[in-house]
Design an enzyme around this catalytic site. Sequence first.
Site, short mmCIF file in Angstrom:
data_model
loop_
_atom_site.label_atom_id
_atom_site.label_comp_id
_atom_site.label_asym_id
_atom_site.label_seq_id
_atom_site.Cartn_x
_atom_site.Cartn_y
_atom_site.Cartn_z
NE ARG A 1 19.02 21.75 50.28
CZ ARG A 1 18.05 21.12 50.93
NH1 ARG A 1 17.80 19.85 50.65
NH2 ARG A 1 17.33 21.73 51.83
CG ASP B 1 19.51 20.17 56.83
OD1 ASP B 1 18.62 20.69 56.13
OD2 ASP B 1 20.62 19.80 56.37
NE ARG C 1 14.45 23.96 56.80
CZ ARG C 1 15.11 24.13 55.66
NH1 ARG C 1 15.88 23.15 55.21
NH2 ARG C 1 14.99 25.25 54.98
CG HIS D 1 21.87 21.49 53.05
ND1 HIS D 1 20.91 21.45 54.04
CD2 HIS D 1 21.58 22.58 52.29
CE1 HIS D 1 20.09 22.49 53.89
NE2 HIS D 1 20.47 23.17 52.83
#
Length: 294
Positions: A87, A147, A150, A172
């Site tokens: 990211r 997140d 998940r 993140h």
Amino acid sequence: MKLGFVGAGRVGSTSAFTCLLNLDVDEIALVDIAEDLAVGEAMDLAHAAAGIDKYPKIVGGADYSLLKGSEIIVVTAGLARKPGMTRLDLAHKNAGIIKDIAKKIVENAPESKILVVTNPMDVMTYIMWKESGKPRNEVFGMGNQLDSQRLKERLYNAGARNIRRAWIIGEHGDSMFVAKSLADFDGEVDWEAVENDVRFVAAEVIKRKGATIFGPAVAIYRMVKAVVEDTGEIIPTSMILQGEYGIENVAVGVPAKLGKNGAEVADIKLSDEEIEKLRNSAKILRERLEELGY
């Protein structure tokens, strides 16, 4: 109630669709540099809405004036993360895009709250806040909610049941972590295995299908719902911190209360170990911001 979306690609359009299905929306505006895409998605959404007897005004185009009057604007526009790319690799590429979007939102929809999704999300949230000049409660980011979704899925598959609370906080990205002191569920799990799975599962999805779509769309919907329905729900959110947890001048994921005024950092105590991990995340993100001139 009007929702705005900047970015009509797969995440933006699927998020708009999810909100359309589940919220009482009067109007949806999709803005994208690819004007035909935005117009086409708006038409498709309107046809879907009619199938469930909903008839909101749905518009699409490249003109940011379409966003005027939006209660909240979801920003997904930017270059996508590719297989093998972190990211943070995206930061230099997307910073300029976010800077331009911030200016156009302020010019056309100055009263709107802004939910940033573009990756690297924490860095882009800070840049959006800085460039927009808006109060920090009106600019916040979506990352840790995804997140945490998940995490819940991994916990369930590891044997946890009745999962009442399971949060990921921090960046993140690679330095995110489970807030174990706040977790609340029935059963026992191997935390190390679960946390490791969550850290790398997004890359696995991207490797297999090219992007994450449905997970982000539901996370965005959850956050938009909390704002427009003023639920006051506490959701892990990328927030601009100004002293909370001993952190300043950076956006990083923490528990936040979402409602009609936007987002505010929740008064929730973390363990000493979690605060140290959070500060480590913040340090990494601050370094990335400094590399970008912020």
